[in-house]
Design a protein around this motif. Structure first.
Motif, PDB file in Angstrom:
ATOM      1  N   GLU B   6       0.807  -1.225   0.000  1.00 59.16           N
ATOM      2  CA  GLU B   6       0.000   0.000   0.000  1.00 59.16           C
ATOM      3  C   GLU B   6       0.844   1.282   0.000  1.00 59.16           C
ATOM      4  O   GLU B   6       0.659   2.172  -0.820  1.00 59.16           O
ATOM      5  CB  GLU B   6      -0.901  -0.042   1.230  1.00 59.16           C
ATOM      6  CG  GLU B   6      -2.166   0.734   1.055  1.00 59.16           C
ATOM      7  CD  GLU B   6      -3.126   0.485   2.227  1.00 59.16           C
ATOM      8  OE1 GLU B   6      -2.663   0.075   3.321  1.00 59.16           O
ATOM      9  OE2 GLU B   6      -4.331   0.708   2.027  1.00 59.16           O
ATOM     10  N   LYS B 145      -2.437   7.442 -15.597  1.00 62.04           N
ATOM     11  CA  LYS B 145      -3.443   6.650 -14.889  1.00 62.04           C
ATOM     12  C   LYS B 145      -4.048   5.567 -15.790  1.00 62.04           C
ATOM     13  O   LYS B 145      -4.272   4.447 -15.357  1.00 62.04           O
ATOM     14  CB  LYS B 145      -4.543   7.587 -14.404  1.00 62.04           C
ATOM     15  CG  LYS B 145      -5.736   6.888 -13.766  1.00 62.04           C
ATOM     16  CD  LYS B 145      -6.750   7.914 -13.304  1.00 62.04           C
ATOM     17  CE  LYS B 145      -8.073   7.277 -12.910  1.00 62.04           C
ATOM     18  NZ  LYS B 145      -9.028   8.320 -12.458  1.00 62.04           N
ATOM     19  N   ARG B 149      -4.017   1.617 -15.008  1.00 61.38           N
ATOM     20  CA  ARG B 149      -5.244   0.829 -14.906  1.00 61.38           C
ATOM     21  C   ARG B 149      -5.207  -0.359 -15.861  1.00 61.38           C
ATOM     22  O   ARG B 149      -5.604  -1.471 -15.509  1.00 61.38           O
ATOM     23  CB  ARG B 149      -6.470   1.710 -15.190  1.00 61.38           C
ATOM     24  CG  ARG B 149      -7.785   0.997 -14.872  1.00 61.38           C
ATOM     25  CD  ARG B 149      -8.902   1.974 -14.575  1.00 61.38           C
ATOM     26  NE  ARG B 149      -8.941   3.029 -15.587  1.00 61.38           N
ATOM     27  CZ  ARG B 149      -9.639   4.152 -15.464  1.00 61.38           C
ATOM     28  NH1 ARG B 149     -10.355   4.383 -14.367  1.00 61.38           N
ATOM     29  NH2 ARG B 149      -9.639   5.053 -16.412  1.00 61.38           N
ATOM     30  N   ILE B 170      -1.220  12.610  -6.020  1.00 61.26           N
ATOM     31  CA  ILE B 170      -1.756  11.237  -5.969  1.00 61.26           C
ATOM     32  C   ILE B 170      -3.218  11.184  -6.438  1.00 61.26           C
ATOM     33  O   ILE B 170      -3.670  10.183  -6.999  1.00 61.26           O
ATOM     34  CB  ILE B 170      -1.593  10.610  -4.554  1.00 61.26           C
ATOM     35  CG1 ILE B 170      -2.007   9.128  -4.573  1.00 61.26           C
ATOM     36  CG2 ILE B 170      -2.339  11.397  -3.504  1.00 61.26           C
ATOM     37  CD1 ILE B 170      -1.744   8.382  -3.268  1.00 61.26           C
ATOM     38  N   ILE B 173      -4.196   9.730  -9.788  1.00 61.85           N
ATOM     39  CA  ILE B 173      -4.242   8.285 -10.094  1.00 61.85           C
ATOM     40  C   ILE B 173      -5.257   7.550  -9.208  1.00 61.85           C
ATOM     41  O   ILE B 173      -5.248   6.328  -9.124  1.00 61.85           O
ATOM     42  CB  ILE B 173      -2.849   7.612 -10.008  1.00 61.85           C
ATOM     43  CG1 ILE B 173      -2.178   7.864  -8.660  1.00 61.85           C
ATOM     44  CG2 ILE B 173      -1.962   8.093 -11.161  1.00 61.85           C
ATOM     45  CD1 ILE B 173      -0.931   6.984  -8.414  1.00 61.85           C
ATOM     46  N   TYR B 174      -6.152   8.320  -8.571  1.00 61.93           N
ATOM     47  CA  TYR B 174      -7.246   7.680  -7.831  1.00 61.93           C
ATOM     48  C   TYR B 174      -8.062   6.876  -8.829  1.00 61.93           C
ATOM     49  O   TYR B 174      -8.291   7.309  -9.961  1.00 61.93           O
ATOM     50  CB  TYR B 174      -8.163   8.740  -7.199  1.00 61.93           C
ATOM     51  CG  TYR B 174      -7.618   9.394  -5.936  1.00 61.93           C
ATOM     52  CD1 TYR B 174      -6.502   8.896  -5.276  1.00 61.93           C
ATOM     53  CD2 TYR B 174      -8.280  10.505  -5.393  1.00 61.93           C
ATOM     54  CE1 TYR B 174      -6.042   9.508  -4.124  1.00 61.93           C
ATOM     55  CE2 TYR B 174      -7.821  11.122  -4.232  1.00 61.93           C
ATOM     56  CZ  TYR B 174      -6.698  10.615  -3.600  1.00 61.93           C
ATOM     57  OH  TYR B 174      -6.249  11.213  -2.465  1.00 61.93           O
ATOM     58  N   SER B 176      -7.208   4.120 -10.214  1.00 58.41           N
ATOM     59  CA  SER B 176      -6.400   3.336 -11.158  1.00 58.41           C
ATOM     60  C   SER B 176      -6.437   1.848 -10.822  1.00 58.41           C
ATOM     61  O   SER B 176      -6.120   1.010 -11.659  1.00 58.41           O
ATOM     62  CB  SER B 176      -4.950   3.815 -11.132  1.00 58.41           C
ATOM     63  OG  SER B 176      -4.409   3.631  -9.833  1.00 58.41           O
ATOM     64  N   ILE B 181       1.504   2.622  -3.749  1.00 59.86           N
ATOM     65  CA  ILE B 181       2.476   3.536  -4.352  1.00 59.86           C
ATOM     66  C   ILE B 181       3.812   3.385  -3.641  1.00 59.86           C
ATOM     67  O   ILE B 181       3.880   3.119  -2.439  1.00 59.86           O
ATOM     68  CB  ILE B 181       2.023   5.014  -4.260  1.00 59.86           C
ATOM     69  CG1 ILE B 181       1.744   5.418  -2.792  1.00 59.86           C
ATOM     70  CG2 ILE B 181       0.815   5.270  -5.162  1.00 59.86           C
ATOM     71  CD1 ILE B 181       1.636   6.910  -2.581  1.00 59.86           C
ATOM     72  N   LYS B 203      -4.548   8.668   1.768  1.00 57.86           N
ATOM     73  CA  LYS B 203      -5.004   8.788   0.382  1.00 57.86           C
ATOM     74  C   LYS B 203      -4.901   7.513  -0.453  1.00 57.86           C
ATOM     75  O   LYS B 203      -5.597   7.390  -1.456  1.00 57.86           O
ATOM     76  CB  LYS B 203      -4.232   9.922  -0.305  1.00 57.86           C
ATOM     77  CG  LYS B 203      -4.484  11.267   0.395  1.00 57.86           C
ATOM     78  CD  LYS B 203      -3.777  12.423  -0.267  1.00 57.86           C
ATOM     79  CE  LYS B 203      -4.220  13.733   0.396  1.00 57.86           C
ATOM     80  NZ  LYS B 203      -3.652  14.935  -0.258  1.00 57.86           N
ATOM     81  N   VAL B 204      -4.043   6.590  -0.043  1.00 57.97           N
ATOM     82  CA  VAL B 204      -3.846   5.397  -0.879  1.00 57.97           C
ATOM     83  C   VAL B 204      -5.105   4.542  -0.987  1.00 57.97           C
ATOM     84  O   VAL B 204      -5.261   3.754  -1.924  1.00 57.97           O
ATOM     85  CB  VAL B 204      -2.640   4.516  -0.420  1.00 57.97           C
ATOM     86  CG1 VAL B 204      -1.320   5.211  -0.698  1.00 57.97           C
ATOM     87  CG2 VAL B 204      -2.753   4.120   1.042  1.00 57.97           C
ATOM     88  N   TYR B 206      -7.835   5.456  -1.960  1.00 57.70           N
ATOM     89  CA  TYR B 206      -8.609   5.882  -3.146  1.00 57.70           C
ATOM     90  C   TYR B 206      -7.991   5.434  -4.471  1.00 57.70           C
ATOM     91  O   TYR B 206      -8.484   5.778  -5.532  1.00 57.70           O
ATOM     92  CB  TYR B 206      -8.759   7.414  -3.155  1.00 57.70           C
ATOM     93  CG  TYR B 206      -9.393   7.958  -1.901  1.00 57.70           C
ATOM     94  CD1 TYR B 206     -10.740   7.700  -1.605  1.00 57.70           C
ATOM     95  CD2 TYR B 206      -8.645   8.716  -0.996  1.00 57.70           C
ATOM     96  CE1 TYR B 206     -11.310   8.192  -0.431  1.00 57.70           C
ATOM     97  CE2 TYR B 206      -9.213   9.206   0.170  1.00 57.70           C
ATOM     98  CZ  TYR B 206     -10.549   8.937   0.449  1.00 57.70           C
ATOM     99  OH  TYR B 206     -11.112   9.412   1.599  1.00 57.70           O
ATOM    100  N   LEU B 207      -6.888   4.697  -4.390  1.00 58.51           N
ATOM    101  CA  LEU B 207      -6.190   4.302  -5.637  1.00 58.51           C
ATOM    102  C   LEU B 207      -7.084   3.415  -6.513  1.00 58.51           C
ATOM    103  O   LEU B 207      -7.809   2.591  -6.012  1.00 58.51           O
ATOM    104  CB  LEU B 207      -4.885   3.562  -5.312  1.00 58.51           C
ATOM    105  CG  LEU B 207      -3.744   4.430  -4.794  1.00 58.51           C
ATOM    106  CD1 LEU B 207      -2.598   3.544  -4.311  1.00 58.51           C
ATOM    107  CD2 LEU B 207      -3.239   5.396  -5.853  1.00 58.51           C
TER     108      LEU B 207
END
Lengths: 207, 207
Positions: B6, B145, B149, B170, B173-174, B176, B181, B203-204, B206-207
């Protein structure tokens, strides 16, 4: 049994271009080199690996052991015959644990105390030097024939003298009792590596 | 099972002095880093080994995996959790043969074709990038992104985006779908690595 440490070649691609490395080593083996150590600094792991693979084809063909300097990963990757490590490399005991007992482990020593420690650390042979002032290791301390003889008589494993040895000065260490000499410049920088090796090979019997 | 990819920290002692490395990594872990990759260039094997040993004490304490960049010998010497290799390192198949199946092998890829090859070569995860322009790898090609994906949907192993990612960009690339990361500067160059890591950790998801 033949003494594989008699005329020990250490490569140096500052003295001989990478393109000519395998050719130079082959000529040196034909001249009488009994062991090859591949030493590289400032090279990518992939390039080191490729170079070691190429050298191994030559050394295997001539039944000459190939030793890798410093990089245990490269040694394992190409299944070379052994590893040579110094004070700035991974600890000998750690290397031995990973390598197992069947690979050659060479350690460097600059005096009797270090040679005894190297033996205790599990070395199969010890590279002792610098025997003479050398351009490839400028900060090395110069040890003489007397110290070489002392180290040889006080230890029970092969002793290889290294540092500035060439066909002109080797006479100064005749009778030292050591098992062989390791050379860099005397062969790698020669225009005729085969003859350079042959000239040394004639003389190592007097060590 | 927790996703150890993560928030993946790659060390850089150009950004953080060697003296402060373990302290910085510990703070980063406390902030939420889930994996640490030790990357060193131009360092003696002994110094790399000592640094890896010191880091391993920290990562073990916090149950965070420690991955070594490039140097399989260092990974074996300190019994780290895995190895990350790129195009200029030893071949993946050779590394896997030596490492065995129980260690993590990470490979780098710059596009879908390389990612598929990495999977075929036995990678446990793939580092994909550069996601954004980055100062630490100036020659890298920037992928977006959409490509992330595509790689994520076309492969079946964890995908970690790397290259210039920070708490500000970041968001681009939400969605993706990637698993995490990898960051260097965003944490290593921060005056407050714990908060920097915590801001990214928020925030990770929301990747």
């Amino acid at each position: 049994m033949a003494n594989c440490y008699e005329l020990y070649l250490v490569t140096d691609t500052d003295l001989c271009s990478r393109e000519k490395l395998t050719e130079t080593v082959e000529k040196a083996i034909l001249g009488g080199v009994t062991l090859v150590q591949l030493r590289e600094k400032d090279i990518s792991s992939r390039a080191f690996y490729e170079e070691a693979l190429a050298l191994k084809k030559i050394t295997e063909y001539y039944h000459v052991p190939l030793i890798i300097n410093d990089r245990l990963d490269i040694m394992l990757a190409v299944e070379a015959d052994g590893l040579h490590i110094g004070q700035s490399d991974i600890p000998a005991a750690v290397a031995r644990r990973i390598m197992g007992e069947n690979k050659i482990l060479g350690l460097s020593a600059g005096n009797l105390e270090e040679a005894r420690k190297a033996k205790a650390d599990g070395a199969d042979y010890i590279g002792v030097g610098a025997v003479f002032p050398t351009s490839t290791k400028k900060d090395a301390v110069w040890i003489g024939k007397k110290a070489l003889r002392e180290i040889k008589t006080q230890t029970t494993i092969p002793i290889v003298g290294i540092g500035g040895i060439n066909a002109e000065n080797i006479g100064q260490i005749y009778g030292s009792g050591i098992d062989g000499i390791a050379v860099v410049s005397a062969i790698m920088a020669s225009k005729d590596p085969r003859s350079a090796a042959a000239a040394l090979k004639e003389k190592v019997k007097y060590l």
